[in-house]
Scaffold this motif. Sequence first.
Motif, mmCIF file in Angstrom:
data_model
loop_
_atom_site.group_PDB
_atom_site.id
_atom_site.type_symbol
_atom_site.label_atom_id
_atom_site.label_comp_id
_atom_site.label_asym_id
_atom_site.label_seq_id
_atom_site.Cartn_x
_atom_site.Cartn_y
_atom_site.Cartn_z
ATOM 1 N N GLN A 244 -3.015 -1.155 -3.312
ATOM 2 C CA GLN A 244 -3.938 -0.115 -2.857
ATOM 3 C C GLN A 244 -3.175 1.187 -2.698
ATOM 4 O O GLN A 244 -2.005 1.201 -2.324
ATOM 5 C CB GLN A 244 -4.578 -0.514 -1.523
ATOM 6 C CG GLN A 244 -5.635 0.462 -1.034
ATOM 7 C CD GLN A 244 -6.245 0.015 0.300
ATOM 8 O OE1 GLN A 244 -5.674 -0.805 0.994
ATOM 9 N NE2 GLN A 244 -7.393 0.567 0.641
ATOM 10 N N THR B 162 -8.300 4.730 -2.553
ATOM 11 C CA THR B 162 -9.380 4.978 -1.602
ATOM 12 C C THR B 162 -9.031 6.268 -0.864
ATOM 13 O O THR B 162 -7.858 6.615 -0.706
ATOM 14 C CB THR B 162 -9.519 3.825 -0.598
ATOM 15 O OG1 THR B 162 -8.289 3.669 0.116
ATOM 16 C CG2 THR B 162 -9.874 2.524 -1.293
ATOM 17 N N SER B 163 -10.056 6.968 -0.409
ATOM 18 C CA SER B 163 -9.840 8.285 0.182
ATOM 19 C C SER B 163 -10.260 8.309 1.640
ATOM 20 O O SER B 163 -11.151 7.559 2.060
ATOM 21 C CB SER B 163 -10.633 9.351 -0.596
ATOM 22 O OG SER B 163 -10.240 9.364 -1.956
ATOM 23 N N LYS C 197 -3.744 4.804 -0.714
ATOM 24 C CA LYS C 197 -4.569 5.501 0.271
ATOM 25 C C LYS C 197 -4.327 6.990 0.139
ATOM 26 O O LYS C 197 -3.184 7.464 0.248
ATOM 27 C CB LYS C 197 -4.192 5.033 1.680
ATOM 28 C CG LYS C 197 -5.148 5.467 2.760
ATOM 29 C CD LYS C 197 -6.447 4.693 2.706
ATOM 30 C CE LYS C 197 -7.339 4.999 3.900
ATOM 31 N NZ LYS C 197 -8.595 4.230 3.863
ATOM 32 N N GLN D 158 0.855 -1.201 0.000
ATOM 33 C CA GLN D 158 0.000 0.000 0.000
ATOM 34 C C GLN D 158 0.878 1.234 0.000
ATOM 35 O O GLN D 158 1.871 1.314 0.730
ATOM 36 C CB GLN D 158 -0.897 0.023 1.241
ATOM 37 C CG GLN D 158 -1.691 1.341 1.360
ATOM 38 C CD GLN D 158 -2.397 1.463 2.691
ATOM 39 O OE1 GLN D 158 -3.309 0.704 2.967
ATOM 40 N NE2 GLN D 158 -1.973 2.416 3.510
ATOM 41 N N LYS E 105 -7.205 1.856 -7.893
ATOM 42 C CA LYS E 105 -6.755 1.267 -6.619
ATOM 43 C C LYS E 105 -6.875 2.246 -5.457
ATOM 44 O O LYS E 105 -6.571 1.893 -4.316
ATOM 45 C CB LYS E 105 -5.298 0.811 -6.717
ATOM 46 C CG LYS E 105 -5.046 -0.227 -7.799
ATOM 47 C CD LYS E 105 -3.559 -0.592 -7.849
ATOM 48 C CE LYS E 105 -3.285 -1.628 -8.922
ATOM 49 N NZ LYS E 105 -1.852 -2.011 -8.986
ATOM 50 N N GLN F 79 -6.879 12.504 -6.530
ATOM 51 C CA GLN F 79 -7.152 11.268 -7.263
ATOM 52 C C GLN F 79 -7.057 11.498 -8.764
ATOM 53 O O GLN F 79 -6.541 10.647 -9.494
ATOM 54 C CB GLN F 79 -8.530 10.730 -6.892
ATOM 55 C CG GLN F 79 -8.872 9.411 -7.609
ATOM 56 C CD GLN F 79 -10.002 8.666 -6.952
ATOM 57 O OE1 GLN F 79 -10.459 9.063 -5.885
ATOM 58 N NE2 GLN F 79 -10.448 7.585 -7.558
#
Length: 414
Positions: A198, A225-226, A200, A150, A223, A213
């Motif tokens: 992923q 996510t917020s 983040k 990640q 991939k 993003q």
Amino acid sequence: MNRLVVIYDAQLPEQDPATPQLAWRLLEDGSWMGPAEQGTITELAAAQTDSHAEIWLALASQEIVLVEGHFSAKERRHLAKLMPYELEDDILGDVDEFHFAYGTIHGDRVAVAYTPLAWLETLLAQFEGADLEVAVCLPLPLLLPFTEQQWSLRWLGGDAPVEVRYRHDLAYSVPLDLLQESLLALLSEQPEGQAPEQVKLFGQNFEDLQTLQDTLPESLQEKATSAQWDQWLSLAVELLPALNLRQQSLGRSLPIARWWQTWRPAAIAAGIALVLFLGSNWAALASLKGQQQRHLAAAESAYRSVVPQGAMVDPEKQLKTQLSRYKSDAGEGDNGVVPLLAKISPTLASNSDIKVLNLHYVEGDMRLNVESSDFRQIDQLRASLENQHLLAELQGTSSVAAGVQARLRIRSIP
């Protein structure tokens, strides 16, 4: 262990390492305690005194660069000396003006952090001047949440740089307009199968997160996510620090001053007791030495009264040796010096007209040199001694101004 997490943000307006503006919050057993605080180094010192917590200093500064260094097996032993010169071509300036710190070694690679030495020395000096010990000092991007496979990105909007943490001990900052190119370059350097699963994203609001993003490469957008960034709740402080800047010349020094304040009363009391002890012992020793000198002088005087000539080594032993020759034993019987003296002394004492000039004792013979005004007195002395079962032999006489001197040889009758 309780920690006082302190943030120094070099990007704040009018921020100065000589008069740092800080933010801090207490962490106890993995949970934040009480509200976050802001203030000067003096106010931080008061908070640390109340909490007795270990200080972790997180630095938000583009002056800190994290890179990966490679080395051979032969270079490992001298890594700290060689690595700065391995990175010399990538550094703007003289390597001697930079501070280098190293993470955990993995095979033939190691994470290296470098930053201008002067500003970090100035900042840490403020903590030391306030009697605060910084246990851990690390780049703030290494406190971004992280797991294997990640990447974590943080952007606080405006002109703030984007902070990217792509490995446990590696991170970097980049302007937003260069983020996509830097991530593509980072992806190209990853070994096959090591691309992140992923990504983040952290931001202060929805608009910042959307902008962040949209800036990602297409391969990473799906991939992503917020999450909204919180200055404290979002920090990953549950693990050991990935890299500590407090090493080499900026390593932690022993808190001697604080120890001294704690132990000062006991040390002063111990010092006074030691001085009194040594003083009393010195006085007693001086008195004993004086007594010893007096005893030695008295012993020598007594010894010389008996043995005027010759060396004096052990007077007591030497006198005992001398006296042993005059002791009566089974071989000498009544011819010993003591039995002979016991017999002749009363006779000498009863003849007041006779004066004993000297007396010698040699192997059972008592030799007397006597003086009298009349020879008859000497002859009467000889006769009196023979009446006591002694052999008294007159060996010679001579006339003197005072009368007659005579030499008598006296032995016990066998």
